[in-house]
Write a protein that holds these residues in place. Structure first.
Motif: not given
Length: 404
Positions: A371-391
């Motif tokens: 396995y590998t652990k991956i860290y991804v850093m990114f910009e997002i314009s609308n914090i409310e979209m994080l929930s759909s991303f995680l889902y």
């Protein structure tokens, strides 16, 4: 003290130094007025010559010297704005100047001070060590010490900023405090004309000497700790500034570095204005609610300086974007096979995220073999979209954790 006589002197000093300084703008801010619930007018002293109010007091003091004193030259001890103010004013008035700065002073401030014509000497790690060196030079040369705040001519010079507010009839004026020279001068200038105007000082939690002194009713030393508001880190005010503040200043509040950072970023983003930590302290106190102001009052926060180190500015912006989740860092542990990283990046793209960095970690103890652990850093314009991303990732069998 006879504050009426001192106020008259401030007006005369304003006339004498006006050819050499800017009358800085007063800018109404719709954004901050809506945010705070008052009419906010920013006094843009960050646009002053040399980038801060210090040049006012420097000109006031230097122009008060006798011919023989000017002949001896002047000396200042400072890591920043006072150094630049004295260097510039001395150069304009044709007076030889020496500035002793600690070896830890930012290179940008060293170069600026040198560029204004001063003989800059780097000595010691801390200002008290630099002061010891300055005292040696004074004994050898007879140079005149220009103190940043423990001098009535300097205080009255800083008070010329208050004269520029005479036609405004402000309900509140909010002022950053280090040694107390600026707020002392402004208080003398304004309280003699507008007795109902509230003068509120702002210090950092890292350096609360004047707040504690005023609360206790006696001069008290407090050893400063680290703060991004380095321009207001002072161990003790002077007897002069403490007396004036005790008489004329209505209250002093404290802010922390997160509150100051928030104000710096908001000023840059919403007002297109670059302000240093000490200069943003006044607005930070208002945004954070540390100062309770009735609705609709006219409030003038003093943005006292704009000389911020650019590397520090970068750190502050990144930290605040990360704190407010406009930059997000996630962690996933997935099979170390082709396609899994692409799935993660695809879902980031779907929420219009802008990828900043990707890091793989295959050797940490919590990563299973294969396995590998991956860290991804990114910009997002609308914090409310994080929930759909995680889902979306969870449907793919990928559990993502947001790193705070």
């Amino acid at each position: 003290m006879d504050y009426n006589i001192l106020q008259q002197k401030i007006v005369k000093i304003k006339e004498s130094i006006s050819p050499f300084i800017h009358e800085t703008p007063l800018d109404y801010s719709y954004t901050f007025s809506q945010m705070i619930g008052s009419n906010i007018y920013l006094k843009m002293e960050n646009l002053q010559k040399t980038g801060s109010f210090k040049v006012r007091g420097a000109f006031s003091k230097l122009m008060s010297l006798s011919s023989s004193e000017k002949e001896k030259g002047v000396i200042a001890v400072s890591a920043g704005n006072h150094a630049q103010g004295v260097a510039y004013a001395s150069s304009v008035l044709g007076i030889k100047s020496i500035v002793v700065m600690p070896e830890t002073a930012p290179i940008s401030k060293y170069l600026a001070t040198k560029g204004y014509g001063a003989n800059v000497i780097l000595y010691g790690k801390y200002l008290h060590e630099s002061m010891q060196k300055a005292q040696e030079i004074i004994r050898d040369t007879g140079s005149i010490l220009i103190h940043p705040y423990d001098d009535i001519n300097v205080i009255l010079g800083q008070g010329t900023l208050g004269v520029e507010l005479y036609n405004q009839s402000p309900d509140y004026v909010v002022v950053p405090i280090g040694g107390g020279g600026l707020i002392s001068g402004i208080s003398i200038a304004l309280k003699t004309k507008y007795k109902n105007t509230k003068i509120i000082g702002v210090q950092s939690y890292a350096s609360s000497s004047l707040k504690i002194s005023k609360d206790l009713g006696r001069l008290t030393e407090v050893e400063p700790s680290f703060s991004i508001a380095d321009g207001i880190l002072v161990k003790s005010p002077s007897k002069t500034t403490f007396e004036i503040i005790n008489d004329l200043v209505d209250d002093i509040v404290l802010v922390d570095d997160d509150e100051i950072s928030n104000a710096i970023v908001l000023l840059l983003e919403r007002n297109k204005t670059l302000v240093e930590g000490a200069g943003a302290a006044s607005l930070a106190a208002l945004i954070s609610g540390k100062i309770k102001i009735p609705y609709g009052k006219k409030v003038i926060p003093i943005l006292s300086g704009g000389n911020i180190d650019l590397s520090l500015m970068t750190q502050i912006v990144d930290k605040m974007l990360y704190k407010t989740k406009r930059i997000v860092k996630i962690r996933v542990i997935v099979p170390d096979k082709p396609g899994y990283l692409n799935k993660v990046l695809t879902y980031i793209t779907q929420i219009r995220g802008n990828i900043i960095d990707v890091i793989h970690d295959r050797i940490s103890s919590d990563v299973p073999p294969g396995y590998t652990k991956i860290y991804v850093m990114f910009e997002i314009s609308n914090i409310e979209m994080l929930s759909s991303f995680l889902y979306g990732l969870s449907k793919e069998g990928i559990e993502a954790k947001i790193i705070d």
